[in-house]
Design a protein around this motif. Sequence first.
Motif: not given
Length: 380
Positions: A253-270
């Motif tokens: 549940r994204v509270v601050f920011g956008t789901l795209e950017r959250v997923q971007q950080v998570l996938s960058a961390c592998g």
Amino acid sequence: MHFCPHTDCDYRGWLGLNNLRANGHPSGGPWRQFHCTSCQGYFLETHGTLFHGKQASVERIVRVLACLAEGLGIRATARVFEVDANTVLHWLIEAAEQLRAFSAYVLCDLHLEQLQLDELYAVLRDCRAGESGEDEAIERLECSPSWVWTAMAPDSKLLLLIAGGTRTLAMAQRVVHRVVQMLAPDCVPLFLTDGLKDYGTALLTHFGSWMQPERRQDKGPLPKPRWMPLPALLYAQVVKSYRRRRIVGVTYRVVFGTLERVQQVLSACGRKINTAFVERLNLDIRQRVAAVGRRVNTLGQGEDGLQHQLVVFHAYHNFVLPHASLRQPLPVPEATNGTGSAKQWRPCTPAMAAGLTDHVWSLQEVLLFRVPPWPQPQTI
Ligand SMILES: [Zn+2]
């Protein structure tokens, strides 16, 4: 890693100024003496550590503290080593004071991609049934449940903070405040938490700024400025679904920011969002901190004893215990002394994975580290 401790010395508290000379072991003792060429003063290499002026041997003190770090209670440890329980408690308190300073000295100016905050229920004191009267009332007040709050960087497993407290907004503010002080000034990691709403308020407090909303009409006064999250802030709540007490699914549940950017950080961390490491950490805490999660009948029960044990666990987890999931393959397997198979892996601690140190520390090494009174140009 030594510095002159004398208050009237110009070199006091500074490392690497070439003002110290090793002066041998006075009266055949185990510790070296140093001579400061600036103030002509002398001091032992244990100055300011818990070994200073102790009758008991270093090995004994280290073993006792290792037992506490591995989760044995204070009374049990006292029985194993045939030491007075109050002595064990005193060593724990002194060690905690020193390890708190050590962790604060090393864990600073951190650059992190993401941070997972969590709180774990800890039963501090076993309530005995059937007691009545005033005793019972006092007992019940002291029974109030307590929580262990943690902040961990999932990729390195580095534990930034572990502290006992209530499950309230005040405590959430304190946790976020202390975490922010450990981060580099320009670092805004992705925050992941459980569903506790107080995290959102605490994060907004620390990562917000006044914004001027745009005027809706052509005329009239400007709307009042509003306190808004920084554009860089990303915060998602991790919602776990259980079936028969096992986690079967995780949603965000994204509270601050956008789901795209959250997923971007998570996938960058592998890795996708995953809570297994927190479950593992909770298990470690339950096993290694005697005051958490079991019926406690030890000295130092209640919040004070818990805080000291958590401080010891904190340093032990980050610097001493190699973490199986962090181990790195050796380029060439190393032969062992015995007949066993060759060593394939290089053990790695969370502090090594986070780039804070280059080796696995022993508990003795951590306890012998003299923490300078202020930050230094070099790191450990
Ligand atoms: Zn000096």
